[in-house]
Design a protein around this motif. Structure first.
Motif, PDB file in Angstrom:
ATOM      1  N   ARG A 194      13.820 -16.658 -35.143  1.00 43.42           N
ATOM      2  CA  ARG A 194      13.764 -17.087 -33.752  1.00 43.42           C
ATOM      3  C   ARG A 194      12.365 -16.841 -33.204  1.00 43.42           C
ATOM      4  NH1 ARG A 194      19.494 -14.584 -31.388  1.00 43.42           N
ATOM      5  NH2 ARG A 194      20.830 -16.274 -32.168  1.00 43.42           N
ATOM      6  N   GLY A 195      11.872 -17.800 -32.431  1.00 42.83           N
ATOM      7  CA  GLY A 195      10.567 -17.651 -31.814  1.00 42.83           C
ATOM      8  C   GLY A 195      10.612 -18.026 -30.351  1.00 42.83           C
ATOM      9  N   TRP A 196       9.984 -17.212 -29.508  1.00 39.49           N
ATOM     10  CA  TRP A 196       9.838 -17.503 -28.089  1.00 39.49           C
ATOM     11  C   TRP A 196       8.380 -17.845 -27.837  1.00 39.49           C
ATOM     12  CZ3 TRP A 196      13.285 -14.093 -30.050  1.00 39.49           C
ATOM     13  CH2 TRP A 196      14.613 -14.170 -29.593  1.00 39.49           C
ATOM     14  N   ASP A 197       8.147 -19.074 -27.384  1.00 40.65           N
ATOM     15  CA  ASP A 197       6.787 -19.575 -27.273  1.00 40.65           C
ATOM     16  C   ASP A 197       6.015 -18.864 -26.157  1.00 40.65           C
ATOM     17  OD1 ASP A 197       4.659 -21.097 -28.069  1.00 40.65           O
ATOM     18  OD2 ASP A 197       5.699 -23.012 -27.886  1.00 40.65           O
ATOM     19  N   MET A 198       4.731 -19.125 -26.139  1.00 34.07           N
ATOM     20  CA  MET A 198       3.805 -18.399 -25.269  1.00 34.07           C
ATOM     21  C   MET A 198       4.199 -18.482 -23.793  1.00 34.07           C
ATOM     22  SD  MET A 198       1.521 -17.204 -27.369  1.00 34.07           S
ATOM     23  CE  MET A 198       0.688 -17.523 -28.936  1.00 34.07           C
ATOM     24  N   THR A 199       4.141 -17.346 -23.118  1.00 32.36           N
ATOM     25  CA  THR A 199       4.397 -17.283 -21.687  1.00 32.36           C
ATOM     26  C   THR A 199       3.422 -16.320 -21.033  1.00 32.36           C
ATOM     27  OG1 THR A 199       6.029 -16.742 -19.971  1.00 32.36           O
ATOM     28  CG2 THR A 199       6.128 -15.458 -21.993  1.00 32.36           C
ATOM     29  N   TYR A 200       3.066 -16.617 -19.785  1.00 34.43           N
ATOM     30  CA  TYR A 200       2.242 -15.692 -19.012  1.00 34.43           C
ATOM     31  C   TYR A 200       3.097 -14.811 -18.107  1.00 34.43           C
ATOM     32  CZ  TYR A 200       2.881 -19.334 -15.442  1.00 34.43           C
ATOM     33  OH  TYR A 200       3.427 -20.251 -14.588  1.00 34.43           O
ATOM     34  N   ASN A 201       4.411 -15.042 -18.100  1.00 29.04           N
ATOM     35  CA  ASN A 201       5.333 -14.311 -17.244  1.00 29.04           C
ATOM     36  C   ASN A 201       5.782 -13.037 -17.955  1.00 29.04           C
ATOM     37  OD1 ASN A 201       7.558 -13.382 -15.721  1.00 29.04           O
ATOM     38  ND2 ASN A 201       8.001 -15.469 -15.007  1.00 29.04           N
ATOM     39  N   ILE A 202       5.148 -11.931 -17.647  1.00 29.20           N
ATOM     40  CA  ILE A 202       5.419 -10.686 -18.355  1.00 29.20           C
ATOM     41  C   ILE A 202       6.842 -10.211 -18.110  1.00 29.20           C
ATOM     42  CG2 ILE A 202       4.757  -8.251 -18.560  1.00 29.20           C
ATOM     43  CD1 ILE A 202       1.906  -9.103 -17.853  1.00 29.20           C
ATOM     44  N   ASP A 215      -6.877 -13.019 -19.510  1.00 32.73           N
ATOM     45  CA  ASP A 215      -5.792 -13.931 -19.162  1.00 32.73           C
ATOM     46  C   ASP A 215      -4.829 -13.911 -20.354  1.00 32.73           C
ATOM     47  OD1 ASP A 215      -4.129 -16.077 -18.646  1.00 32.73           O
ATOM     48  OD2 ASP A 215      -5.696 -17.594 -18.947  1.00 32.73           O
ATOM     49  N   ILE A 216      -3.649 -13.279 -20.192  1.00 30.47           N
ATOM     50  CA  ILE A 216      -2.771 -12.977 -21.329  1.00 30.47           C
ATOM     51  C   ILE A 216      -1.611 -13.959 -21.416  1.00 30.47           C
ATOM     52  CG2 ILE A 216      -1.332 -11.217 -22.417  1.00 30.47           C
ATOM     53  CD1 ILE A 216      -2.853  -9.115 -20.848  1.00 30.47           C
ATOM     54  N   CYS A 217      -1.360 -14.443 -22.623  1.00 34.50           N
ATOM     55  CA  CYS A 217      -0.137 -15.173 -22.952  1.00 34.50           C
ATOM     56  C   CYS A 217       0.579 -14.400 -24.061  1.00 34.50           C
ATOM     57  CB  CYS A 217      -0.432 -16.594 -23.411  1.00 34.50           C
ATOM     58  SG  CYS A 217      -0.932 -17.709 -22.078  1.00 34.50           S
ATOM     59  N   LEU A 218       1.898 -14.276 -23.940  1.00 32.24           N
ATOM     60  CA  LEU A 218       2.690 -13.476 -24.874  1.00 32.24           C
ATOM     61  C   LEU A 218       3.683 -14.342 -25.631  1.00 32.24           C
ATOM     62  CD1 LEU A 218       3.514 -10.542 -22.447  1.00 32.24           C
ATOM     63  CD2 LEU A 218       1.907 -10.450 -24.356  1.00 32.24           C
ATOM     64  N   GLY A 219       3.899 -14.017 -26.897  1.00 32.60           N
ATOM     65  CA  GLY A 219       4.900 -14.698 -27.716  1.00 32.60           C
ATOM     66  C   GLY A 219       5.653 -13.693 -28.558  1.00 32.60           C
TER      67      GLY A 219
END
Length: 513
Positions: A350-358, A332-336
Motif C-alpha cells: 500500500r502506498g499513500w501519495d505525497m501530501t503537504y498536510n501533516i 517545503d515538505i511533502c510526505l509519503g
C-alpha cells in the motif's frame, strides 16, 4: 561522546526474541551520543584495483520516468498494489535460491537491447496541479498495472491518541561511501553478496559546480559508452553523485561520455575508467526556489514482527516533521508512506501519495497496523519499486529522501521487480535512501539494505541495544551488524540530523547556483 566495547560477532537472535523486545522507533528523549572505535578505515578500492564481485548486466535504456510533479496533494491518496498470487507460493530464502538469482540475471542479460548512441532523455511534459483525489498525470503510466487508486482513509478502528514513549530508541549510522574499502570488505566476507545487487567495485565521483565553485543540486546526469551501455543519475544537494560503471556496463569500456543538464542547459565531459581524481563539470547558473523543497517518504515493513516499530513511528513522526520544518532552510515538505507485507496476507503493498498536510498524514499513519508475514523474507522488492516508481515525486530543485525500515530481507523467489533494478531507478530520479535495520534483520537483509543505501548515496542506520544479542536489554550502543566507527543517538534525532545535513549543502535560496 563515549566509546563502546568491541563489537560482537554477527549472530541472528531468535526472531521471536528480537521481535518481542520493547524495541522502539523514532522517539525524542535525549540520549548521550556515542562513537564506536575501530581500527583505521581501509583505503577505498577504486578503479580497476579489484576484480568484479557480482554478475554483470548491461543497461541500455532508462527504467524510470523522471520526477515531474509540481506539487503534492492536500489529502493523502491510497494506491494499493494487488497481491499477484493470493495463495502464497512456497517461499524460497535467499540462502537456498542461488541458482534462481543467477537465472534472473542471465535472463536480463539475454534480453539486452542495443540502441543508438544515448542522449539525455527528454523531460516529461509538466503536469497540471494534482487534485486531492487523483494521481498526477505525469506518473500515471508508471504505476504497476496491478495497482489501483482510491481515496485515502485511516484503517478501520479507533485512532490511538498521541502519546510520548518513555523508553528511548537508540540507533547507529554508517556511511559506506566514506568507508568504501570497509564496505567492500564486508561484501567479500559473505559469499552470497556475489549473487546480490550490482558490481560496485569500480567507483568514481562526479561533482557538478557553477562558475563560482558552488554545488549544482538535482542536475540530470547521463553516462554512456561507445558499446551502448548507459546510466542515469541526479546530483544530490551537494552537487555530487557516485558513478559505478560495472553496475551498467558489462564490457569494461575504457571511457564514458558524461552529459549534465540543468534548467535546459547542458554541459559534457569525458570520464576515464579508473581515474582517481574527481570529475568536475561546470554548469551555467540557475535560480533556486525561494524555499528548499523536500520530499520525504517512509517505507515500512508492516508484518506482525514490526508492531513495536510501527507503534513508535506513529507516536513520533509529528515531532520529526515539525523539527525538520523548523530547520534553517525552512523546507517545503511533502510526505509519503508505503507499507508492505507479503503474498497471502491481508494486503501486499500500500502506498499513500505525497501530501503537504501533516495532520492528515499522521491520521493515515495512525491507522497502519502490523500483521501477517509468517515466513522470514517479505515483499520489500515490490514495495521499494512502488515507492520509487509509483509515487509522485516532485520535479526539479527537489531534495528526495526515502527512509526504509525493515527487519527482514526481500523475497527473491518472486518475479521482478528486484531491488537492484529499482536502486538504479532511484539514482536516476535523485532519490537518496536511508536504510534502517530494525531488530531481527539478518546478514542477507543487511547486505541488501547497505547496497541500496551506498548506491543511492544514502546511509545505513541500525538499532542499537545495551546487549547486542538481546533487543529487550534496552537502549545502548551495541549492535550485531558488521559495522565500525559509528555514532549513536536516538533514532528520531538521527533522522533529523541526516536531513538537516543534506539540506545544509544546498546553495543559498534565491541566489544563483
Amino acid at each position: 561522546m563515549r566509546s563502546s566495547n568491541a563489537s560482537r560477532p554477527y549472530g541472528l537472535p531468535a526472531r521471536s526474541v528480537a521481535l518481542a523486545a520493547a524495541v522502539t522507533l523514532l522517539i525524542g528523549l535525549p540520549v548521550t551520543a556515542a562513537v564506536r572505535p575501530a581500527p583505521p578505515a581501509q583505503p577505498a578500492v577504486e578503479g580497476d584495483l579489484q576484480a568484479p564481485v557480482s554478475l554483470r548486466v548491461r543497461q541500455t535504456q532508462p527504467n524510470f520516468r523522471g520526477p515531474s510533479a509540481r506539487t503534492c496533494n492536500n489529502m493523502p491518496v491510497l494506491h494499493e498494489v494487488a497481491d499477484p498470487s493470493p495463495t502464497p507460493p512456497r517461499h524460497i530464502s535467499l540462502r537456498s535460491r542461488h541458482s534462481t538469482a543467477e537465472a534472473g540475471y542471465a535472463d536480463a542479460a539475454a534480453a539486452e537491447v542495443y540502441l543508438a548512441p544515448p542522449v539525455m532523455p527528454a523531460p516529461p511534459a509538466p503536469p497540471p496541479p494534482a487534485a486531492p483525489s487523483t494521481r498526477s498525470s505525469a506518473m500515471s503510466d508508471s504505476v504497476p498495472a496491478a495497482a489501483k487508486a482510491s481515496p485515502s482513509a485511516p484503517a478501520s478502528g479507533s485512532v490511538p491518541a498521541y502519546r510520548q514513549q518513555q523508553t528511548p530508541v537508540t540507533a547507529g549510522v554508517v556511511d559506506d561511501n566514506t568507508d568504501f574499502g570497509g564496505f567492500q570488505q564486508f561484501l567479500q566476507r559473505h559469499e552470497e553478496a556475489t549473487r546480490l545487487g550490482r558490481d560496485i567495485s569500480v567507483r568514481q565521483r562526479l561533482q557538478v559546480i557553477d562558475a563560482q565553485g558552488r554545488p549544482v543540486p538535482d542536475a540530470e546526469v547521463a553516462v554512456s559508452s561507445a558499446n551502448g551501455a548507459r546510466m542515469w543519475a541526479r546530483t544530490d544537494a551537494g552537487g555530487q553523485v557516485w558513478l559505478h560503471p560495472n553496475a551498467f556496463d558489462d564490457r569494461d569500456s575504457s571511457s564514458y561520455q558524461v552529459q549534465v543538464r540543468r534548467a535546459g542547459k547542458t554541459s559534457s565531459a569525458a570520464l576515464q575508467r579508473g581515474q582517481k581524481n574527481v570529475l568536475q563539470v561546470v554548469m551555467p547558473a540557475a535560480t533556486l526556489p525561494a524555499r528548499a523543497k523536500l520530499d520525504l517518504v517512509f517505507m515500512v515493513d508492516a508484518t506482525g514482527s514490526m508492531a513495536d516499530e510501527i507503534d513508535k513511528l506513529r507516536d513520533s513522526l509529528q515531532g520529526i516533521v515539525n523539527e525538520i520544518g523548523q530547520l534553517p532552510s525552512n523546507p517545503d515538505i511533502c510526505l509519503g508512506l508505503v507499507t508492505y507485507r507479503d503474498r497471502g496476507d491481508e494486503y501486499f503493498v500500500r502506498g499513500w501519495d505525497m501530501t503537504y498536510n501533516i495532520a492528515a498524514f499522521q491520521k493515515v499513519l495512525d491507522g497502519v497496523r502490523a500483521n501477517g508475514g509468517g515466513d522470514y523474507p517479505e515483499a520489500m522488492n515490490e514495495a521499494f519499486d512502488h515507492a520509487v516508481q509509483g509515487l509522485n515525486w516532485r520535479g526539479p530543485s527537489t531534495t528526495r529522501v526515502l527512509v526504509s525500515l525493515a527487519d527482514a530481507p526481500p523475497q527473491m523467489g518472486y518475479p521482478p521487480p528486484r531491488y537492484d533494478q529499482t536502486m538504479l531507478a532511484a539514482l536516476g530520479k535523485g532519490i537518496k535512501v536511508f536504510s534502517v535495520a530494525a531488530s531481527g534483520q539478518d546478514t542477507t537483509g543487511e547486505i541488501v539494505q547497505r547496497q541500496i543505501a551506498q548506491y543511492t548515496g544514502g546511509r545505513f542506520i541500525f538499532l542499537t541495544y545495551k546487549d547486542a544479542s538481546d533487543p529487550s536489554s534496552g537502549p545502548g550502543s551495541e549492535t550485531v551488524h558488521e559495522v565500525a566507527n559509528y555514532s549513536v543517538d536516538t533514532l528520531d534525532q538521527l533522522v533529523v540530523r541526516l536531513v538537516r545535513e543534506e539540506l545544509a549543502q544546498l546553495p543559498v535560496a534565491g541566489k544563483r547556483d
